[in-house]
Design a protein around this motif. Sequence first.
Motif, PDB file in Angstrom:
ATOM      1  N   MET A 279      -5.491  -6.621  -2.114  1.00  0.00           N
ATOM      2  CA  MET A 279      -6.033  -5.265  -2.159  1.00  0.00           C
ATOM      3  C   MET A 279      -5.912  -4.724  -0.734  1.00  0.00           C
ATOM      4  O   MET A 279      -6.713  -5.071   0.134  1.00  0.00           O
ATOM      5  N   THR A 280      -4.864  -3.958  -0.487  1.00  0.00           N
ATOM      6  CA  THR A 280      -4.559  -3.535   0.885  1.00  0.00           C
ATOM      7  C   THR A 280      -5.683  -2.692   1.475  1.00  0.00           C
ATOM      8  O   THR A 280      -5.879  -2.687   2.690  1.00  0.00           O
ATOM      9  N   PHE A 282      -8.504  -3.041   2.165  1.00  0.00           N
ATOM     10  CA  PHE A 282      -9.394  -3.623   3.172  1.00  0.00           C
ATOM     11  C   PHE A 282      -8.669  -3.984   4.468  1.00  0.00           C
ATOM     12  O   PHE A 282      -9.260  -4.549   5.364  1.00  0.00           O
ATOM     13  N   ASP A 283      -7.376  -3.678   4.532  1.00  0.00           N
ATOM     14  CA  ASP A 283      -6.599  -4.084   5.702  1.00  0.00           C
ATOM     15  C   ASP A 283      -6.064  -2.885   6.470  1.00  0.00           C
ATOM     16  O   ASP A 283      -5.064  -2.997   7.180  1.00  0.00           O
TER      17      ASP A 283
END
Lengths: 336, 336
Positions: A279-280, A282-283
């Motif tokens: 799940m990008t 959070f990055d």
Amino acid sequence: MHKQIVLAKRPKGKLLASDFELETVPLPTLSDGEVLVRNSYLSMDAGFRYWMNEGSGNNILPAMTLGEPVQGVVLGQVEASRNPRFQPGQKLMARLAWQEYSVLTPDNDAVYPVPGGWPCADKLFLGVLGETGMSAYIGTEDIGKLQPGQTALISAAAGAVGIVAGQISKIRGAKVIGIAGNDKKAQKLISEFGFDAVINYKTCGDLTTAIAEVCPDGIDFYFDNIGGDMLKSAIDNLAQGARIALCGAISGYDQTQAQPGPSNLFNLITKQATMTGLMTHFDAQRYNQIRSQLFNWLDSNQLKNAETLYQGIESAPAAFSAIFHGSNFGKSIVEI
Amino acid sequence: MHKQIVLAKRPKGKLLASDFELETVPLPTLSDGEVLVRNSYLSMDAGFRYWMNEGSGNNILPAMTLGEPVQGVVLGQVEASRNPRFQPGQKLMARLAWQEYSVLTPDNDAVYPVPGGWPCADKLFLGVLGETGMSAYIGTEDIGKLQPGQTALISAAAGAVGIVAGQISKIRGAKVIGIAGNDKKAQKLISEFGFDAVINYKTCGDLTTAIAEVCPDGIDFYFDNIGGDMLKSAIDNLAQGARIALCGAISGYDQTQAQPGPSNLFNLITKQATMTGLMTHFDAQRYNQIRSQLFNWLDSNQLKNAETLYQGIESAPAAFSAIFHGSNFGKSIVEI
């Protein structure tokens, strides 16, 4: 007045263009802190399908509301602003909606400036240099951790994320096997995008057997965009210490009831394999760095952009449903 | 003559002591390279249940053969040797069988000396200082990576591995929640083994809700010995970035057909969670180091050994089936 696409029906079974409706509504007026954005491009992302289901709200997003504009990532330009952080003319990407104009509220936590000064079209920041590229990169690099000579299997290989994940796997020296739904796509992936082989899951017969034939030493990395039976077939073919990136679950989005998971999870134990959700979201703090790497690969032609561009907001329902009917290739973008 | 326990029937549904039979057979004679081992202790390990199923052979072990002695890990002493690597009187652990005497063949790749000079009973090397401890340690340390204040949920918490995993989680500063099948076990885990709470899955009603009540911030680490519905309930309650160690699948061993996996794997995506299969088999080079750590914890009373000792090879079927009927506590060992 402006046009927007609303969610007319909650999709039942396979999503259809007719689950959406085009509406013409008055331009919104702004309250303090709000920004009017004129949308230029809509990003068609399969993942948003999930939040079209009743009761699908979770820690990422609430469920979409019937009769309201469809939520999605857009790229646009500030038309008017009652928020000192945003100036007219400024380009941004945000989680807004399928509309000609959207209101950005101060609580929107998914707003990014369109990076300036890059020698490429803005719309790439919705695709290979945007969330799509981030998913492919983080899945393949952080989770896949491919070593030269290892085998990568990429589901939905002709899809927006899969086609980037496959090319990154190739850059990392892996043998890259795709899974796609028709022979024309398969040929294109091999001849133009460097895939070593592509399995047509519709005509290959038993998929577990088909994977075993192309990957006799097993799969070291599986990039999963699908879930369901395809994930099971991949798990049947894991090599020791294999990694699985769970990036989406297209097979599940279309189901009105939760589908059972793969019945062979025990293989994860005997193969010491790892399955990690991606799940990008959070990055975001890593996006600039990753974007530079992806741009360098594009610039050196190690990575090719694959894109299907649709014209006009009216085409959004067809563009989105094409992803679920397998008639897309690469990133699907609607130009308004 | 000596006694052995053979697999009389392939267990159907829940495994029963009557799936095994006691036989008295002549002592084997040795060929070149073979070693006669007089077995002192049989380790009762739920995992071996898997290979009692028809067609269960995989990269770890072949399926067990009907009418042949049950395969398992034993601790014994060399009685006679036609292999220069082994001397009479030497103590060893090996994957052999439920027999008074076993023949160790030169191709056996799961033989370990009983470490000498440790101030503890040999049988601990089958449990907390053996495979059991290794599973608990590698699962909790390598996969769990617990930070102080995080929440660990341990299934089969009163089982051999779970009771060690729970105590290691506590040593690492986690809030430790167990799942067990009766209140007496639950109380013992809390009062004697430092668990913060234990859920009785048989009486708690909906397990997903029960976990949510005890773990309002979600689970950071789930040690799975069970699979099935319990795994699903844990996945329903994951915290962001959670880790799951898949150590066994007791719920699946008893099924004659492959059971569907959890229907909520999509949660792994939205929680960026990781699920990793645990098979200590491949980490044998780390055993000495891990064993020292576990011994130090035992010695300083931070870790307590929990053991149920059965007497006589005749008791092996009852001892093994007790694991699947929930009447075990801690490590089950048969003393011959």
